[in-house]
Scaffold this motif. Sequence first.
Motif, PDB file in Angstrom:
ATOM      1  N   GLN A   1      -8.208 -33.818  13.953  1.00 27.83           N
ATOM      2  CA  GLN A   1      -8.422 -35.004  13.128  1.00 27.83           C
ATOM      3  C   GLN A   1      -9.791 -35.624  13.370  1.00 27.83           C
ATOM      4  O   GLN A   1     -10.224 -36.503  12.639  1.00 27.83           O
ATOM      5  N   GLY A   2     -10.465 -35.189  14.400  1.00 24.83           N
ATOM      6  CA  GLY A   2     -11.745 -35.791  14.755  1.00 24.83           C
ATOM      7  C   GLY A   2     -12.897 -35.145  14.020  1.00 24.83           C
ATOM      8  O   GLY A   2     -12.882 -33.958  13.740  1.00 24.83           O
ATOM      9  N   ALA A   3     -13.893 -35.957  13.703  1.00 22.59           N
ATOM     10  CA  ALA A   3     -15.065 -35.436  13.006  1.00 22.59           C
ATOM     11  C   ALA A   3     -16.247 -36.346  13.258  1.00 22.59           C
ATOM     12  O   ALA A   3     -16.097 -37.556  13.396  1.00 22.59           O
ATOM     13  N   THR A   4     -17.424 -35.752  13.315  1.00 24.12           N
ATOM     14  CA  THR A   4     -18.651 -36.550  13.362  1.00 24.12           C
ATOM     15  C   THR A   4     -19.142 -36.759  11.938  1.00 24.12           C
ATOM     16  O   THR A   4     -18.662 -36.131  10.996  1.00 24.12           O
ATOM     17  N   GLU A   5     -20.148 -37.601  11.820  1.00 20.75           N
ATOM     18  CA  GLU A   5     -20.813 -37.723  10.539  1.00 20.75           C
ATOM     19  C   GLU A   5     -21.647 -36.480  10.269  1.00 20.75           C
ATOM     20  O   GLU A   5     -21.874 -35.667  11.162  1.00 20.75           O
TER      21      GLU A   5
ATOM     22  N   ARG B   1     -16.172 -30.894  13.575  1.00 22.33           N
ATOM     23  CA  ARG B   1     -14.783 -31.295  13.350  1.00 22.33           C
ATOM     24  C   ARG B   1     -13.883 -30.509  14.292  1.00 22.33           C
ATOM     25  O   ARG B   1     -14.049 -29.312  14.485  1.00 22.33           O
TER      26      ARG B   1
END
Lengths: 113, 115
Positions: free
Chosen positions: B99-103, B96
């Motif tokens: 505001q961005g995040a991976t699964e 993260r």
Amino acid sequence: AQSVSQHNHHVILSEAASLELGCNYSYGGTVNLFWYVQYPGQHLQLLLKYFSGDPLVKGIKGFEAEFIKSKFSFNLRKPSVQWSDTAEYFCAVIYSSASKIIFGSGTRLSIRP
Amino acid sequence: NAGVTQTPKFRILKIGQSMTLQCAQDMNHNYMYWYRQDPGMGLKLIYYSVGAGITDKGEVPNGYNVSRSTTEDFPLRLELAAPSQTSVYFCASSYRQGQGATEAFFGQGTRLTVV
């Protein structure tokens, strides 16, 4: 409180039937949404994810999900299930304002051959 | 690229014993999580970490401890094993930034039985 609900605990279908599994999340601002699958005895694997853009998301193995912001929903669909889709399915959400990934309680899908 | 690696895969403990479940990831993820999964009960968050040196409690932290001395490793410690800790434990990691995040990527799990 930030939460995810999966209303179907156990779904039983015949092969070739259509599938829809419900997932609703509580209001909390911007979200990223996920569906995971867990085959018997295995770990969780990602089916599909939504971050932004087209609310209809296509994933692996013919699954898709639609993000409906007004309904706080992210339902999983598959037009024709196979016996190999027997598994547990988890919906998950990340709120932009929080650190944790929140998982639903899971839906067990059983497919009759 | 191994992803998330958990060891051991299986373990039987006697009541009162202690052990450490190992978790390592090689994806340079800043977030790491420990979950337990009991039959029909979904995933319960035990502890999580947002970066090296930072850990926080989840829903069910009692009886467990964690540390995060490096980005890669996030061990889970059981100090005095109890039958209630019989479960399957999953470690996961994600990235993260803003505001961005991976699964979340999951390890294969550790099946622990306390007798």
